[in-house]
Motif scaffolding. Structure first.
Motif, PDB file in Angstrom:
ATOM      1  N   ILE A 414      -0.439  17.793  -4.164  1.00  0.00           N
ATOM      2  CA  ILE A 414      -0.780  16.431  -3.729  1.00  0.00           C
ATOM      3  C   ILE A 414      -0.925  16.361  -2.216  1.00  0.00           C
ATOM      4  CG2 ILE A 414       0.127  14.074  -3.561  1.00  0.00           C
ATOM      5  CD1 ILE A 414       1.386  14.551  -6.348  1.00  0.00           C
ATOM      6  N   LEU A 415       0.040  16.941  -1.471  1.00  0.00           N
ATOM      7  CA  LEU A 415      -0.010  16.840  -0.015  1.00  0.00           C
ATOM      8  C   LEU A 415      -1.138  17.675   0.594  1.00  0.00           C
ATOM      9  CD1 LEU A 415       3.729  16.736   1.114  1.00  0.00           C
ATOM     10  CD2 LEU A 415       2.055  14.894   1.070  1.00  0.00           C
ATOM     11  N   ARG A 416      -1.540  18.740  -0.073  1.00  0.00           N
ATOM     12  CA  ARG A 416      -2.679  19.516   0.445  1.00  0.00           C
ATOM     13  C   ARG A 416      -3.948  18.663   0.491  1.00  0.00           C
ATOM     14  NH1 ARG A 416      -3.206  25.219   0.642  1.00  0.00           N
ATOM     15  NH2 ARG A 416      -1.160  26.081   1.148  1.00  0.00           N
ATOM     16  N   TYR A 417      -4.085  17.763  -0.478  1.00  0.00           N
ATOM     17  CA  TYR A 417      -5.281  16.911  -0.528  1.00  0.00           C
ATOM     18  C   TYR A 417      -5.089  15.609   0.246  1.00  0.00           C
ATOM     19  CZ  TYR A 417      -7.086  20.084  -4.076  1.00  0.00           C
ATOM     20  OH  TYR A 417      -7.545  21.202  -4.737  1.00  0.00           O
ATOM     21  N   GLN A 418      -3.863  15.045   0.194  1.00  0.00           N
ATOM     22  CA  GLN A 418      -3.627  13.778   0.882  1.00  0.00           C
ATOM     23  C   GLN A 418      -3.390  13.955   2.375  1.00  0.00           C
ATOM     24  OE1 GLN A 418      -0.418  11.721  -1.056  1.00  0.00           O
ATOM     25  NE2 GLN A 418      -1.733  10.906  -2.669  1.00  0.00           N
ATOM     26  N   ARG A 419      -2.654  15.030   2.742  1.00  0.00           N
ATOM     27  CA  ARG A 419      -2.322  15.266   4.147  1.00  0.00           C
ATOM     28  C   ARG A 419      -2.670  16.698   4.545  1.00  0.00           C
ATOM     29  NH1 ARG A 419       1.430  11.826   6.260  1.00  0.00           N
ATOM     30  NH2 ARG A 419       0.716  12.783   8.198  1.00  0.00           N
ATOM     31  N   PRO A 420      -3.950  17.048   4.516  1.00  0.00           N
ATOM     32  CA  PRO A 420      -4.337  18.448   4.797  1.00  0.00           C
ATOM     33  C   PRO A 420      -4.024  18.890   6.218  1.00  0.00           C
ATOM     34  CG  PRO A 420      -6.273  17.023   4.715  1.00  0.00           C
ATOM     35  CD  PRO A 420      -5.119  16.194   4.234  1.00  0.00           C
ATOM     36  N   ASP A 421      -3.944  17.935   7.162  1.00  0.00           N
ATOM     37  CA  ASP A 421      -3.738  18.297   8.566  1.00  0.00           C
ATOM     38  C   ASP A 421      -2.280  18.185   8.998  1.00  0.00           C
ATOM     39  OD1 ASP A 421      -6.491  18.713   8.850  1.00  0.00           O
ATOM     40  OD2 ASP A 421      -6.827  16.567   9.227  1.00  0.00           O
ATOM     41  N   ALA A 422      -1.386  17.811   8.116  1.00  0.00           N
ATOM     42  CA  ALA A 422       0.017  17.687   8.477  1.00  0.00           C
ATOM     43  C   ALA A 422       0.591  19.053   8.873  1.00  0.00           C
ATOM     44  CB  ALA A 422       0.817  17.120   7.299  1.00  0.00           C
ATOM     45  N   PRO A 423       1.494  19.098   9.871  1.00  0.00           N
ATOM     46  CA  PRO A 423       2.062  20.383  10.322  1.00  0.00           C
ATOM     47  C   PRO A 423       2.813  21.085   9.198  1.00  0.00           C
ATOM     48  CG  PRO A 423       2.590  18.598  11.867  1.00  0.00           C
ATOM     49  CD  PRO A 423       2.009  17.948  10.657  1.00  0.00           C
ATOM     50  N   ARG A 424       2.549  22.373   9.036  1.00  0.00           N
ATOM     51  CA  ARG A 424       3.218  23.186   8.022  1.00  0.00           C
ATOM     52  C   ARG A 424       3.669  24.492   8.664  1.00  0.00           C
ATOM     53  NH1 ARG A 424      -0.740  20.338   5.361  1.00  0.00           N
ATOM     54  NH2 ARG A 424      -0.298  19.663   3.210  1.00  0.00           N
ATOM     55  N   GLY A 425       4.932  24.840   8.461  1.00  0.00           N
ATOM     56  CA  GLY A 425       5.428  26.115   8.967  1.00  0.00           C
ATOM     57  C   GLY A 425       5.061  27.268   8.049  1.00  0.00           C
ATOM     58  N   PHE A 426       4.642  26.942   6.822  1.00  0.00           N
ATOM     59  CA  PHE A 426       4.264  27.961   5.834  1.00  0.00           C
ATOM     60  C   PHE A 426       3.277  27.329   4.867  1.00  0.00           C
ATOM     61  CE2 PHE A 426       4.755  29.908   1.645  1.00  0.00           C
ATOM     62  CZ  PHE A 426       4.640  31.254   1.934  1.00  0.00           C
ATOM     63  N   ARG A 427       2.321  28.112   4.394  1.00  0.00           N
ATOM     64  CA  ARG A 427       1.341  27.620   3.430  1.00  0.00           C
ATOM     65  C   ARG A 427       1.330  28.541   2.215  1.00  0.00           C
ATOM     66  NH1 ARG A 427      -2.263  23.948   6.012  1.00  0.00           N
ATOM     67  NH2 ARG A 427      -3.777  24.187   4.326  1.00  0.00           N
ATOM     68  N   VAL A 428       1.384  27.964   1.023  1.00  0.00           N
ATOM     69  CA  VAL A 428       1.345  28.740  -0.212  1.00  0.00           C
ATOM     70  C   VAL A 428       0.008  29.474  -0.302  1.00  0.00           C
ATOM     71  CG1 VAL A 428       1.345  28.628  -2.732  1.00  0.00           C
ATOM     72  CG2 VAL A 428       2.888  27.167  -1.423  1.00  0.00           C
ATOM     73  N   PRO A 429       0.017  30.793  -0.502  1.00  0.00           N
ATOM     74  CA  PRO A 429      -1.259  31.525  -0.632  1.00  0.00           C
ATOM     75  C   PRO A 429      -1.926  31.246  -1.980  1.00  0.00           C
ATOM     76  CG  PRO A 429       0.594  33.009  -0.998  1.00  0.00           C
ATOM     77  CD  PRO A 429       1.185  31.694  -0.581  1.00  0.00           C
ATOM     78  N   PHE A 430      -3.202  31.544  -2.066  1.00  0.00           N
ATOM     79  CA  PHE A 430      -3.979  31.402  -3.301  1.00  0.00           C
ATOM     80  C   PHE A 430      -3.877  29.987  -3.888  1.00  0.00           C
ATOM     81  CE2 PHE A 430      -2.440  35.858  -3.177  1.00  0.00           C
ATOM     82  CZ  PHE A 430      -3.655  36.468  -2.904  1.00  0.00           C
ATOM     83  N   PHE A 431      -3.923  28.997  -2.997  1.00  0.00           N
ATOM     84  CA  PHE A 431      -3.895  27.607  -3.440  1.00  0.00           C
ATOM     85  C   PHE A 431      -5.221  27.253  -4.114  1.00  0.00           C
ATOM     86  CE2 PHE A 431      -4.788  23.126  -2.804  1.00  0.00           C
ATOM     87  CZ  PHE A 431      -3.606  22.525  -3.180  1.00  0.00           C
ATOM     88  N   PRO A 432      -5.233  26.474  -5.229  1.00  0.00           N
ATOM     89  CA  PRO A 432      -4.089  25.865  -5.917  1.00  0.00           C
ATOM     90  C   PRO A 432      -3.572  26.684  -7.101  1.00  0.00           C
ATOM     91  CG  PRO A 432      -6.104  24.933  -6.778  1.00  0.00           C
ATOM     92  CD  PRO A 432      -6.524  25.977  -5.756  1.00  0.00           C
ATOM     93  N   VAL A 433      -3.990  27.939  -7.208  1.00  0.00           N
ATOM     94  CA  VAL A 433      -3.642  28.739  -8.386  1.00  0.00           C
ATOM     95  C   VAL A 433      -2.126  28.910  -8.516  1.00  0.00           C
ATOM     96  CG1 VAL A 433      -3.871  30.981  -9.510  1.00  0.00           C
ATOM     97  CG2 VAL A 433      -5.849  29.932  -8.371  1.00  0.00           C
ATOM     98  N   LEU A 434      -1.450  29.314  -7.429  1.00  0.00           N
ATOM     99  CA  LEU A 434      -0.013  29.586  -7.525  1.00  0.00           C
ATOM    100  C   LEU A 434       0.815  28.336  -7.850  1.00  0.00           C
ATOM    101  CD1 LEU A 434       0.794  32.321  -4.853  1.00  0.00           C
ATOM    102  CD2 LEU A 434       0.221  32.542  -7.265  1.00  0.00           C
ATOM    103  N   PRO A 435       0.567  27.181  -7.206  1.00  0.00           N
ATOM    104  CA  PRO A 435       1.329  25.994  -7.601  1.00  0.00           C
ATOM    105  C   PRO A 435       1.105  25.590  -9.063  1.00  0.00           C
ATOM    106  CG  PRO A 435       0.319  25.643  -5.462  1.00  0.00           C
ATOM    107  CD  PRO A 435      -0.243  26.920  -6.000  1.00  0.00           C
ATOM    108  N   ILE A 436      -0.129  25.743  -9.542  1.00  0.00           N
ATOM    109  CA  ILE A 436      -0.417  25.415 -10.946  1.00  0.00           C
ATOM    110  C   ILE A 436       0.322  26.378 -11.872  1.00  0.00           C
ATOM    111  CG2 ILE A 436      -2.219  25.374 -12.720  1.00  0.00           C
ATOM    112  CD1 ILE A 436      -4.136  24.334 -10.543  1.00  0.00           C
ATOM    113  N   LEU A 437       0.320  27.675 -11.543  1.00  0.00           N
ATOM    114  CA  LEU A 437       1.063  28.649 -12.336  1.00  0.00           C
ATOM    115  C   LEU A 437       2.557  28.346 -12.326  1.00  0.00           C
ATOM    116  CD1 LEU A 437      -0.621  32.078 -11.457  1.00  0.00           C
ATOM    117  CD2 LEU A 437      -0.639  30.894 -13.673  1.00  0.00           C
ATOM    118  N   SER A 438       3.059  27.886 -11.187  1.00  0.00           N
ATOM    119  CA  SER A 438       4.474  27.524 -11.085  1.00  0.00           C
ATOM    120  C   SER A 438       4.808  26.379 -12.034  1.00  0.00           C
ATOM    121  CB  SER A 438       4.808  27.130  -9.637  1.00  0.00           C
ATOM    122  OG  SER A 438       6.131  26.648  -9.550  1.00  0.00           O
TER     123      SER A 438
END
Length: 490
Positions: A414-438
């Motif tokens: 949700i936040l990747r689409y709603q707040r794409p520019d928000a500061p992130r210290g880490f980003r999940v790789p292979f988005f959105p595949v890994l969160p969906i698999l989770s």
């Protein structure tokens, strides 16, 4: 939003990320940032290694056989996917409250409250389950070193699980050592977070050393025939065991509850989560392989303080068993300590948001810890540990953990689409595949849990819904907030 919001608006309103961050910066923060990266990693390891590996094999080997190795791998895979999602969310929203706070910022107040209820169940129940396991190892240590045996009436719960309900008919009246452990943790937690983190780090090092000691000795008695038949109950047994074993990964969530008390949270939170996962999975697999090879699978069922008994059988001496039991007594203490810590910080965050009475966010001016909150939590957990059977407690913990993990993974999307520019210290790789698999992995594991767990969870969710409607929705800070905040929270 004008006038008083209706129930639907209350359920969907969100707390802005900026508000969360502002609450924890500078003089606005009520908690002290004193936990280092090493201490935080040890928090994750301390809350995880021990919750299961010291005593869960006796419960799950009879269910899955030696194929319980795959159960650990399945649970570890799901936990690994979720750990990456936690790493991203915690680097964006470095506050107390863990997945409750993440849900409040992404999915709305209603679902956030339901997640919080699951977290309360996850932490409170898992602390009770661990305390029960600690009681077994303490008793084994006393018998081995002194020959003294505590009365069964003081070692076992009076309730047992039968079918879809709990009934009286257990072996004892109260699990007294389990309740005592919870109160000892309470004393340490009320002294302060820094003191608790230091004590936990020492206990975790002891724990890992003891487990390495077990692995080395047990592997000397490894027999491949003990692994046959490998999967006597098929994949259904492996799946059922994986669902129950998942509660042993609760420590990953515990790391994120320290968001307001860790140094450099945007860097250290995601690093600690990933480091803790690697350490935990490695030790789980090594201990399980060594234990399965050291004795026939039929011996695991009903085996109290199992790892200690295995060492005694392998060596023919009580000394290795005493060392492992002593290590377990010390190290499982750390599990209870960190899980209770996580519980209090979730309730602290809820109270600060107006979801619970103010007593849960009241901070002692000397120790800078929520002392009253800690005492209330420990009294409730002590009652669970004293009167409920461990098997039910473990499965309830898995349900709470899986729901929380599912919500965190959804929040990342949700936040990747709603707040794409928000500061992130880490980003999940292979988005959105890994969160969906989770999410899919967590839902799969939820489906494998027993019906009594769904029944108890449903009752708990109904009670939580009543609490939200009657109190929390009307006292929420967003209810009393400015119009600007209300607009941001839509």
């Amino acid at each position: 939003m004008s006038g008083k919001p209706n129930l639907g608006q209350r359920l969907l309103r969100r707390k802005p990320i900026e508000t969360y961050v502002a609450q924890t910066q500078g003089q606005n923060s009520e908690l002290k940032r004193s936990i280092t990266l090493f201490q935080l990693t040890m928090f994750g390891v301390g809350a995880t290694v021990g919750t299961g590996i010291f005593f869960v094999l006796a419960e799950q080997v009879p269910v899955a056989g030696p194929a319980v190795l795959f159960s650990f791998l399945i649970a570890g895979f799901a936990a690994g996917l979720t750990a990456l999602c936690y790493a991203e969310m915690s680097s964006m929203i470095p506050v107390s409250g863990s997945s409750y706070s993440y849900a409040y910022a992404t999915l709305g107040e209603g679902l956030a409250f339901l997640v919080a209820a699951c977290l309360v169940m996850e932490y409170g129940v898992s602390a009770g389950a661990v305390a029960v396991g600690w009681s077994e190892y303490l008793h084994n240590l006393l018998m081995t070193t002194t020959g003294y045996e505590l009365p069964r009436a003081l070692l076992h719960a009076p309730l047992v699980a039968e079918g879809y309900s709990l009934k009286f008919g257990g072996d004892g009246l109260i699990n007294l050592p389990a309740a005592v452990l919870v109160f000892l943790c309470c004393l340490l937690l009320t002294r302060g977070s820094r003191e608790s983190a230091r004590a936990n780090a020492i206990m975790v090092i002891v724990k890992l050393a003891v487990l390495a000691f077990f692995i080395i000795i047990a592997l000397t008695a490894f027999k491949s025939e003990n692994l046959q038949p490998f999967a006597p109950h098929g994949f259904s047994g492996v799946s059922a065991a994986a669902g129950s074993i998942f509660f042993t990964f609760v420590g990953l969530d515990a790391v994120s509850t320290a968001g307001e008390e860790v140094e450099n949270p945007r860097r250290n939170l995601p690093l600690a989560i990933i480091l803790a996962l690697v350490i935990v999975v490695s030790f789980y697999l090594l201990v399980t392989i060594a234990a399965l090879g050291a004795q026939p699978q039929e011996m695991f069922e009903g085996q109290e303080a199992g790892l200690s008994v295995i060492l005694q059988n392998v060596t023919g001496s009580a000394i290795p068993s005493v060392i492992l039991s002593a290590g377990a007594v010390v190290s499982v203490f750390s599990v209870t300590l960190v899980v209770l810590y996580g519980q209090t910080r979730v309730l602290f965050a809820m109270s600060r948001d107006g979801m619970l009475p103010p007593i849960f966010s009241r901070v002692d001016p000397h120790t800078l810890t929520p002392t009253a909150n800690t005492i209330i939590v420990c009294c409730c957990v002590a009652a669970l540990a004293a009167f409920l059977p461990s098997a039910v407690l473990w499965d309830l913990t898995s349900m709470g953990t899986l729901v929380a993990f599912t919500v965190v993974s959804a929040g990342v999307i949700i936040l990747r689409y709603q707040r794409p520019d928000a500061p992130r210290g880490f980003r999940v790789p292979f988005f959105p595949v890994l969160p969906i698999l989770s999410i899919l992995s967590c839902l799969y594991l939820i489906s494998s849990l027993s019906l009594i767990v769904f029944k108890l969870t449903a009752i708990w969710a109904i009670l939580a819904g009543i609490m939200y409607i009657l109190y929390s929705s009307r006292h929420s800070i967003l209810e009393k907030g400015s119009k600007a905040n209300e607009e941001l929270s839509r």
